[in-house]
Motif scaffolding. Structure first.
Motif, PDB file in Angstrom:
ATOM      1  N   SER A 108      -6.023   0.661   2.232  1.00 35.63           N
ATOM      2  CA  SER A 108      -7.021   0.619   1.045  1.00 35.63           C
ATOM      3  C   SER A 108      -7.482   2.165   0.955  1.00 35.63           C
ATOM      4  CB  SER A 108      -7.961  -0.437   1.104  1.00 35.63           C
ATOM      5  OG  SER A 108      -8.978  -0.183   2.284  1.00 35.63           O
ATOM      6  N   ASP A 109      -7.936   2.223  -0.376  1.00 35.84           N
ATOM      7  CA  ASP A 109      -8.640   3.794  -0.622  1.00 35.84           C
ATOM      8  C   ASP A 109     -10.188   3.673   0.024  1.00 35.84           C
ATOM      9  OD1 ASP A 109      -6.365   4.378  -1.845  1.00 35.84           O
ATOM     10  OD2 ASP A 109      -7.197   4.050  -3.844  1.00 35.84           O
ATOM     11  N   ARG A 123     -11.263  -2.248   0.142  1.00 35.30           N
ATOM     12  CA  ARG A 123     -11.538  -2.020  -1.258  1.00 35.30           C
ATOM     13  C   ARG A 123     -10.753  -0.817  -1.967  1.00 35.30           C
ATOM     14  NH1 ARG A 123     -16.680  -4.651  -2.784  1.00 35.30           N
ATOM     15  NH2 ARG A 123     -17.906  -5.310  -1.061  1.00 35.30           N
ATOM     16  N   LYS A 124     -10.547  -1.063  -3.223  1.00 34.53           N
ATOM     17  CA  LYS A 124     -10.076   0.002  -4.009  1.00 34.53           C
ATOM     18  C   LYS A 124      -8.383   0.122  -3.599  1.00 34.53           C
ATOM     19  CE  LYS A 124     -14.016   2.853  -4.619  1.00 34.53           C
ATOM     20  NZ  LYS A 124     -14.685   4.436  -4.741  1.00 34.53           N
ATOM     21  N   ASN A 125      -7.624  -0.615  -4.447  1.00 38.40           N
ATOM     22  CA  ASN A 125      -6.286  -0.301  -4.325  1.00 38.40           C
ATOM     23  C   ASN A 125      -5.875  -0.952  -2.998  1.00 38.40           C
ATOM     24  OD1 ASN A 125      -5.711   0.994  -6.852  1.00 38.40           O
ATOM     25  ND2 ASN A 125      -6.261   3.065  -5.876  1.00 38.40           N
ATOM     26  N   GLU A 139      -8.290  -5.316  -5.530  1.00 39.86           N
ATOM     27  CA  GLU A 139      -9.149  -4.590  -5.577  1.00 39.86           C
ATOM     28  C   GLU A 139     -10.308  -4.593  -4.553  1.00 39.86           C
ATOM     29  OE1 GLU A 139      -9.514  -1.516  -7.438  1.00 39.86           O
ATOM     30  OE2 GLU A 139      -7.365  -2.017  -7.637  1.00 39.86           O
ATOM     31  N   GLU A 140     -10.144  -5.865  -3.592  1.00 44.11           N
ATOM     32  CA  GLU A 140     -11.152  -6.022  -2.715  1.00 44.11           C
ATOM     33  C   GLU A 140     -10.553  -7.358  -1.909  1.00 44.11           C
ATOM     34  OE1 GLU A 140     -15.129  -6.656  -3.740  1.00 44.11           O
ATOM     35  OE2 GLU A 140     -14.873  -8.998  -3.905  1.00 44.11           O
TER      36      GLU A 140
END
Length: 203
Positions: A108-109, A123-125, A139-140
């Motif tokens: 994740s990012d 979280r994020k991608n 997304e999470e």
């Protein structure tokens, strides 16, 4: 093992110098000076590590490997972030079975481990790749260490191996091996093949 530890000696020296200067500032700047001191104290309560690589093992058997470009560890003096481990620039965790074969990986990012609560946030991608080619995207996604489950409350997509199916849900909960997935408002398609009418996921 964590590589390239960034020490805070220069930051501490700078902090003391700034505090000394602030003692001689005008009274009209008192509130501004107080805010500056608070910021310095918060910075001192954070350890920063670069090019992180952590190996998790049990009885000399490697269970997982975590990597990330940067890790921040917050201490008890940092309000609201006590003992949190933060990956602002992303992370990846690869999991292995008893024979050393990769079973899944999650990346994740952004990542945050709330150690006191036993919760890890991705979280994020967020992408989870299973060994058989199945893929989960959202997304999470949260991991609860105490209950040993993954879960979330936002849309998620689960693509089966060999394009034999794709499911979408508004939220989900699953065991760590993704063999028992429960999705809310689940839609999608599955293509039967061979003896099994429903293709396996993640196996």
């Amino acid at each position: 093992m964590i590589n390239k530890l960034i020490t805070k000696n220069l930051a501490s020296l700078l902090a003391y110098s700034i505090i000394g200067i602030l003692l001689f500032t005008a009274c009209e700047n008192e509130m501004k000076d107080i805010n500056a001191i608070e910021n310095i104290q918060q910075e001192e309560a954070v350890d920063i590590y670069k090019d992180v690589k952590i190996i998790y093992s049990d009885s000399a058997i490697v269970k997982a490997q975590l990597t990330g470009p940067e890790l921040k560890i917050y201490h008890d003096t940092t309000a609201g972030r006590n003992n949190n481990y933060e990956f602002e620039k992303g992370l990846q965790i690869i999991f292995y079975d008893a024979d050393g074969k990769e079973t899944q990986r999650i990346r994740s990012d952004y990542g945050l481990q709330r150690a006191k609560e036993g919760i890890t946030e991705f979280r994020k991608n967020v992408v989870i790749n299973m060994a058989d080619g199945s893929v989960i995207k959202s997304e999470e996604i949260f991991y609860d260490e105490n209950q040993k489950i993954y879960y979330n409350t936002v849309p998620i997509t689960m693509d089966f191996k060999d394009a034999r199916g794709s499911l979408q849900a508004t939220s989900f909960k699953s065991d760590t091996d993704f063999r028992n997935i429960q999705g809310e408002n689940m839609t999608g398609f599955i293509i039967p093949s061979g003896e099994s009418q429903i293709p396996s996921f993640g196996q």
